[in-house]
Design a protein around this motif. Structure first.
Motif, PDB file in Angstrom:
ATOM      1  N   PRO A   1       0.816  -1.214   0.000  1.00 51.90           N
ATOM      2  CA  PRO A   1       0.000   0.000   0.000  1.00 51.90           C
ATOM      3  C   PRO A   1       0.851   1.267   0.000  1.00 51.90           C
ATOM      4  N   GLN A   2       0.311   2.299  -0.621  1.00 52.13           N
ATOM      5  CA  GLN A   2       0.908   3.629  -0.587  1.00 52.13           C
ATOM      6  C   GLN A   2      -0.048   4.547   0.162  1.00 52.13           C
ATOM      7  N   TYR A   3       0.485   5.296   1.132  1.00 55.90           N
ATOM      8  CA  TYR A   3      -0.334   6.108   2.025  1.00 55.90           C
ATOM      9  C   TYR A   3      -0.151   7.596   1.768  1.00 55.90           C
ATOM     10  N   HIS A   4      -1.246   8.341   1.955  1.00 58.53           N
ATOM     11  CA  HIS A   4      -1.128   9.780   2.102  1.00 58.53           C
ATOM     12  C   HIS A   4      -0.650  10.007   3.530  1.00 58.53           C
TER      13      HIS A   4
ATOM     14  N   GLN B   1      -3.311   9.531   6.427  1.00 57.47           N
ATOM     15  CA  GLN B   1      -3.133   8.115   6.733  1.00 57.47           C
ATOM     16  C   GLN B   1      -4.099   7.232   5.954  1.00 57.47           C
ATOM     17  N   ARG B   2      -4.502   7.656   4.789  1.00 56.67           N
ATOM     18  CA  ARG B   2      -5.361   6.850   3.920  1.00 56.67           C
ATOM     19  C   ARG B   2      -4.541   6.181   2.822  1.00 56.67           C
ATOM     20  N   VAL B   3      -4.956   4.995   2.430  1.00 54.68           N
ATOM     21  CA  VAL B   3      -4.325   4.307   1.308  1.00 54.68           C
ATOM     22  C   VAL B   3      -4.766   4.990   0.021  1.00 54.68           C
TER      23      VAL B   3
ATOM     24  N   GLN C   1       5.504   4.907   0.973  1.00 53.14           N
ATOM     25  CA  GLN C   1       5.334   3.478   1.225  1.00 53.14           C
ATOM     26  C   GLN C   1       6.568   2.962   1.935  1.00 53.14           C
TER      27      GLN C   1
ATOM     28  N   LEU D   1       4.818   1.588   7.298  1.00 53.73           N
ATOM     29  CA  LEU D   1       3.420   1.822   6.941  1.00 53.73           C
ATOM     30  C   LEU D   1       2.692   0.503   6.752  1.00 53.73           C
TER      31      LEU D   1
ATOM     32  N   THR E   1      -6.882   4.646   8.023  1.00 51.51           N
ATOM     33  CA  THR E   1      -6.134   3.440   8.298  1.00 51.51           C
ATOM     34  C   THR E   1      -4.954   3.749   9.196  1.00 51.51           C
TER      35      THR E   1
ATOM     36  N   LEU F   1      -1.343   3.771  10.843  1.00 51.14           N
ATOM     37  CA  LEU F   1      -0.043   3.477  10.311  1.00 51.14           C
ATOM     38  C   LEU F   1       0.632   2.385  11.130  1.00 51.14           C
TER      39      LEU F   1
END
Length: 443
Positions: A204-207, A211-213, A414, A418, A437, A439
């Motif tokens: 997954p890659q997060y903001h 903290q959202r995918v 990412q 995370l 989500t 971390l």
């Protein structure tokens, strides 16, 4: 007297190895560890003995003295790296270097991680401070977390141990679980032709602020019937040597499109990236073929991101430029992977049309170590804005790095801090929550 550290489950569960030829030094270290509640402590006197321990069992932290007359401490990262490449580690341990009581009180934890401008003396026990810091940074870029703490300050040592207890180590490199020899060419061809043992996992890659995918990178895994998990660092070179890169790309692309369909049905609109070498991107008709498959699946092409890697360089920049332009014309996003890993990525960025650039993990892991590293990241952020590119930071491994990257203007990232690469079911469950989500998932 130093304040006793606060015992926590993370600290009491630590497995620590002390490397020291001096029994008095080892005793002092053991006392400091006892204050933290660390019970699993083993002492060895030589690097050879330390090697035997790491082959036998998992170790979380190695503590070793830095001294010009005793080189074993300096050699610890080399030893760990060699065992890792040979696939003999249960896990990659963190390393703490300490200086003796005569070194002075200027070697605190902050100075150890802040860089070269902290007013340190010229040497630590006869070892050049500049060379030592450079050696530590090089170890970190290879995935071994190295810290420096003075044993003259028990509080400083405890603070370093407490911090490392929160840093997730990189998983050990697995060549082939049950054999020193890699699979042969026929087995690679058979696996790619049939798909047997191959699967795709998703990192997954997060903001980083919300903290959202916001995306994911698709990664291939191969479970061999005899060797077990075969590392991508073994599989990918074999695939490239055999000229089967397009066949592997097709397998991953098919799996990713199926995943994108599932995401679409769940109402989740995030892109998934697929790695491709320059040779793969230059395959005739690639953009048209991918667009046709996406349209048949009822998906917008922007959901599938193509990530250019340096696995296989191209000697035809015109062909690569044309291929990237064709992909973007079809609506695909094209990302430049491992920016900062070499001069080639900067040349590509200046010559080719990209939508995104990914900062190499080695740069990201060094960001908390020196002011120079932070300036480099700041420069990359400015460069991304100048070229109007989305920026993704790879290799994020601890909470402090997340906070620092946020301050430097990095929005998406990412890394193991995370989330580790997830099996499809776990990934779908993660993104399907549709809520913030947390971390530091250790999946």
């Amino acid at each position: 007297m130093a304040t006793k550290g606060i015992e926590t489950p993370k600290l009491t569960a630590l497995r620590v190895l002390i490397l020291a030829s001096d029994g008095g030094y080892a005793h002092c270290m053991a006392v400091s560890l006892e204050r933290l509640g660390v019970a699993d402590v083993e002492h060895v006197e030589t690097l050879t003995a330390a090697t035997s321990v790491l082959r036998r069992r998992a170790v979380d932290i190695i503590i070793a003295e830095i001294h010009a007359d005793r080189a074993d401490g300096l050699m610890v990262p080399c030893m760990v790296s060699e065992l890792d490449r040979a696939g003999r580690l249960h896990r990659i341990p963190h390393v703490i270097w300490t200086a003796d009581q005569n070194t002075g009180d200027v070697f605190g934890t902050t100075a150890a991680t802040a860089g070269l401008d902290q007013g340190w003396q010229d040497t630590l026990n006869g070892v050049s401070r500049v060379a030592l810091l450079s050696h530590a940074r090089l170890a970190r870029t290879s995935g071994i977390q190295v810290e420096i703490a003075p044993d003259s300050s028990t509080e400083g040592l405890i603070a370093t141990i407490e911090r490392l207890a929160d840093v997730t180590p990189q998983p050990p490199h697995v060549v082939c679980a049950n054999s020193a020899e890699p699979p042969d060419e026929e087995e690679v061809v058979s696996a790619l032709a049939s798909g047997a043992g191959l699967r795709v996992v998703y990192q997954p890659q997060y903001h980083l602020q919300t903290q959202r995918v916001v995306g994911a990178e698709a990664l291939v895994r191969w479970q061999h019937p005899r060797y077990g998990d075969v590392s991508p660092s073994v599989l990918i070179p074999l695939v490239n040597q055999l000229g089967l890169d397009l066949l592997l790309f097709s397998f991953i692309e098919k799996s990713v499109i199926e995943t994108l369909v599932s995401l679409d049905k769940a109402g989740i609109d995030i892109p998934v990236a697929v790695n491709a070498s320059a040779k793969t991107l230059c395959a005739p008709g690639l953009a048209t073929r991918l667009a046709t498959k996406m349209h048949k699946a009822g998906l917008p092409t922007k959901r599938l991101k193509i990530e250019l890697t340096e696995d296989v360089a191209t000697d035809n920049e015109l062909a690569l430029s044309a291929s990237i332009t064709a992909l973007r014309a079809k609506g695909f996003q094209v990302s430049l992977d491992d920016f900062g890993a070499g001069a080639a990525t900067l040349a590509l960025l200046s010559q080719m049309p990209f939508d995104e650039m990914k900062i190499d993990g080695a740069l990201v892991r060094a960001v908390g170590q020196t002011a120079t590293s932070r300036e480099v990241i700041s420069g990359v952020v400015a460069l991304a804005k100048l070229f109007n590119l989305t920026l993704v930071t790879e290799g994020i491994e601890d909470e402090s790095t997340i906070a620092l990257l946020n301050q430097l203007g990095c929005e998406v990232g990412q890394g193991y801090a995370l989330a580790h690469p997830l099996e499809l079911g776990d990934f779908m469950q993660l993104v399907g929550t549709r809520t913030v989500t947390p971390l530091f998932r250790k999946s």
